[in-house]
Scaffold this motif. Sequence first.
Motif, PDB file in Angstrom:
ATOM      1  N   SER A 220      78.292 -27.079  -5.338  1.00 55.33           N
ATOM      2  CA  SER A 220      79.064 -25.828  -5.202  1.00 55.33           C
ATOM      3  C   SER A 220      80.484 -25.997  -5.722  1.00 55.33           C
ATOM      4  O   SER A 220      81.022 -25.119  -6.410  1.00 55.33           O
ATOM      5  N   LEU A 221      81.073 -27.134  -5.417  1.00 60.21           N
ATOM      6  CA  LEU A 221      82.434 -27.417  -5.862  1.00 60.21           C
ATOM      7  C   LEU A 221      82.521 -27.444  -7.385  1.00 60.21           C
ATOM      8  O   LEU A 221      83.434 -26.858  -7.989  1.00 60.21           O
ATOM      9  N   LEU A 222      81.567 -28.090  -8.003  1.00 62.33           N
ATOM     10  CA  LEU A 222      81.570 -28.186  -9.466  1.00 62.33           C
ATOM     11  C   LEU A 222      81.359 -26.824 -10.124  1.00 62.33           C
ATOM     12  O   LEU A 222      81.987 -26.508 -11.144  1.00 62.33           O
ATOM     13  N   ARG A 223      80.491 -26.021  -9.548  1.00 63.73           N
ATOM     14  CA  ARG A 223      80.255 -24.684 -10.111  1.00 63.73           C
ATOM     15  C   ARG A 223      81.497 -23.809  -9.985  1.00 63.73           C
ATOM     16  O   ARG A 223      81.851 -23.078 -10.913  1.00 63.73           O
ATOM     17  N   LEU A 224      82.169 -23.895  -8.856  1.00 63.38           N
ATOM     18  CA  LEU A 224      83.376 -23.087  -8.664  1.00 63.38           C
ATOM     19  C   LEU A 224      84.504 -23.557  -9.572  1.00 63.38           C
ATOM     20  O   LEU A 224      85.341 -22.755 -10.001  1.00 63.38           O
ATOM     21  N   SER A 225      84.518 -24.834  -9.890  1.00 60.97           N
ATOM     22  CA  SER A 225      85.585 -25.356 -10.745  1.00 60.97           C
ATOM     23  C   SER A 225      85.490 -24.808 -12.162  1.00 60.97           C
ATOM     24  O   SER A 225      86.484 -24.775 -12.893  1.00 60.97           O
TER      25      SER A 225
END
Length: 282
Positions: A240-245
Amino acid sequence: MSSTHATLARRLSEMFTELPQVEAIALAGSRSNQVADPASDIDLYVYTRSDIPLAARQSIVDRAGGATKADLGLTHWGPGDEWFDAASGIEVDIIYFDAAWMENQIHRVMREHQASLGYTTCFCHTVKQSQIFSDARGWLAGLQSLCRQEYPEALRRNIIAFNHPILRRVIPSFANQLEKAVRRGDLISINHRLAGLLASYFDVIFALNRQLHPGEKRLLELALARCEKLPRNMAADLVSLLRLSATGEPLLLNQLTEFLNRLDQLLEQEGFDPQTSRPRVL
């Protein structure tokens, strides 16, 4: 490793062994630790006592059968040569390490227990997992033995003490830099800061589990496979963190807070104080 890869790797090793500058040779990378995929190349590490002339390196490529494409004398990530073997199409990656420099790196970590900002024990992992092809004086075998010893507790504590605060506790932390980058809408800076944060994050994870850091590839996969102690929901939170970044949405900061909170919870469970990044005094 396929027979074709093995034959080529051995043949190259034999030719490099003839050179007076060479101390030892080892197969490294994914083909040395049984995690290779179809895209994996041959990673041959050549440890030297002095520089090998470029002409001698070109001669080895020619004697090995030539190349369809070759880039010799590379220096972008340290000295190296890469080429595609003419007969098989196999990609060959030769990496040259000064033997004295590598010895210092291993001793700095395994004997002096010095931490780095991310990837502290990567070279130790590489040496430990390498398949030695040539080592006439037993120099590389000695380093390998040191890397295969029990994980030093002082090193474990030092890695956590050095890398954990930079995640979000100190003023120039990655989390604080990410917050600024998100507010500016600076996607490139978000990418850079998140990469730095994850480097230190995984250094903490592997150290906590007394595992040598395997390097930059397959980090999540290897952490899940090798580490018993992991933050709750780590894999899903990281995805999720990578997608939001990629979009720089403000929700990224909320996700990051949860991601780091769960690391702190794990550290606390394992006897560390998240406020000091050191073991609690009983």
